[in-house]
Design an enzyme around this catalytic site. Structure first.
Site, mmCIF file in Angstrom:
data_model
loop_
_atom_site.group_PDB
_atom_site.id
_atom_site.type_symbol
_atom_site.label_atom_id
_atom_site.label_comp_id
_atom_site.label_asym_id
_atom_site.label_seq_id
_atom_site.Cartn_x
_atom_site.Cartn_y
_atom_site.Cartn_z
ATOM 1 N N ILE A 16 -10.968 62.270 -46.241
ATOM 2 C CA ILE A 16 -10.386 62.053 -45.176
ATOM 3 C C ILE A 16 -11.512 61.857 -44.110
ATOM 4 O O ILE A 16 -11.983 62.327 -42.981
ATOM 5 C CB ILE A 16 -9.615 62.994 -44.363
ATOM 6 C CG1 ILE A 16 -8.618 63.354 -45.477
ATOM 7 C CG2 ILE A 16 -8.866 62.578 -43.340
ATOM 8 C CD1 ILE A 16 -7.585 64.696 -45.252
ATOM 9 N N PRO A 17 -12.223 60.468 -44.312
ATOM 10 C CA PRO A 17 -13.468 60.222 -43.508
ATOM 11 C C PRO A 17 -12.972 59.809 -41.896
ATOM 12 O O PRO A 17 -11.737 59.392 -41.728
ATOM 13 C CB PRO A 17 -14.164 59.026 -44.236
ATOM 14 C CG PRO A 17 -12.950 58.296 -44.931
ATOM 15 C CD PRO A 17 -12.091 59.525 -45.458
ATOM 16 N N HIS A 18 -13.469 60.315 -41.204
ATOM 17 C CA HIS A 18 -12.959 60.119 -39.616
ATOM 18 C C HIS A 18 -14.039 60.208 -38.410
ATOM 19 O O HIS A 18 -15.182 60.537 -39.030
ATOM 20 C CB HIS A 18 -12.166 61.242 -39.463
ATOM 21 C CG HIS A 18 -12.747 62.537 -39.465
ATOM 22 N ND1 HIS A 18 -12.922 63.216 -40.679
ATOM 23 C CD2 HIS A 18 -13.130 63.545 -38.490
ATOM 24 C CE1 HIS A 18 -13.406 64.277 -40.372
ATOM 25 N NE2 HIS A 18 -13.752 64.384 -39.054
ATOM 26 N N ALA A 19 -13.756 59.754 -37.514
ATOM 27 C CA ALA A 19 -14.817 59.385 -36.399
ATOM 28 C C ALA A 19 -14.105 58.868 -35.038
ATOM 29 O O ALA A 19 -12.935 58.586 -35.110
ATOM 30 C CB ALA A 19 -15.728 58.313 -36.593
ATOM 31 N N LEU B 144 -9.504 57.958 -40.634
ATOM 32 C CA LEU B 144 -8.851 58.215 -39.335
ATOM 33 C C LEU B 144 -9.841 58.082 -38.390
ATOM 34 O O LEU B 144 -11.027 58.537 -38.310
ATOM 35 C CB LEU B 144 -8.371 59.554 -39.376
ATOM 36 C CG LEU B 144 -7.666 60.171 -37.971
ATOM 37 C CD1 LEU B 144 -6.485 59.402 -37.571
ATOM 38 C CD2 LEU B 144 -7.554 61.618 -37.868
#
Length: 157
Positions: free
Chosen positions: A66-69, A104
């Site tokens: 779930i890569p997110h920034a 996300l």
């Protein structure tokens, strides 16, 4: 305990199953698609997510990442999903390659909303039956029915 991700994907993207040889390629696929959808710069999305990856792995286990920034110029959290044909290394906690990738992006000032969205994605992708269904889906339409069952019901009505 079904969880619906329509709220994150209605303005986001679901890609057809794809191939990637590395984490960076997977992140590029999703950041390009999200940039096209949101009119943000692909480079801004990619670099923000990559910077977050440097802080610690977003590979949460069971083949899920779930890569997110947080990104400037967004009004609310938005997601993108791709199932990879073959998993790639995300330095996951269980050391498994990740093939189910949910990216996300959220507004810079959205601390609580960002955390709620991450929790929602995590709860959803923690379900073994849902992960199995995603791995057997062959099109983005099939994936959308799995991740967004409420939207699928509404469009069928």
């Amino acid at each position: 305990m079904a969880t619906d991700l329509t709220s994150l994907l209605d303005e986001g993207v679901i890609l057809d199953p794809a191939s990637a040889d590395s984490r960076k390629q997977a992140l590029t696929l999703l950041s390009q698609a999200l940039a096209a959808k949101t009119k943000l710069e692909q480079r801004d999305i990619f670099e923000a997510v990559l910077e977050r990856e440097r802080l610690g792995s977003t590979g949460v286990g069971e083949g899920v990442a779930i890569p997110h920034a947080r990104i400037e110029k967004l009004s609310r959290p938005i997601g993108g999903f791709v199932r990879l044909e073959t998993g790639v290394d995300f330095d996951a906690v269980d050391e498994r390659p990740c093939d189910l990738i949910f990216m996300l992006i959220a507004p810079v000032g959205s601390g609580a909303d960002h955390l709620r969205a991450l929790a929602q994605v995590s709860r959803t992708l923690r379900q073994p039956n849902l992960r199995d269904a995603l791995r057997h889906a062959t099109t983005k339409a099939e994936i959308a029915k799995i991740l967004c069952p409420e939207a699928a019901k509404a469009s069928a009505a």
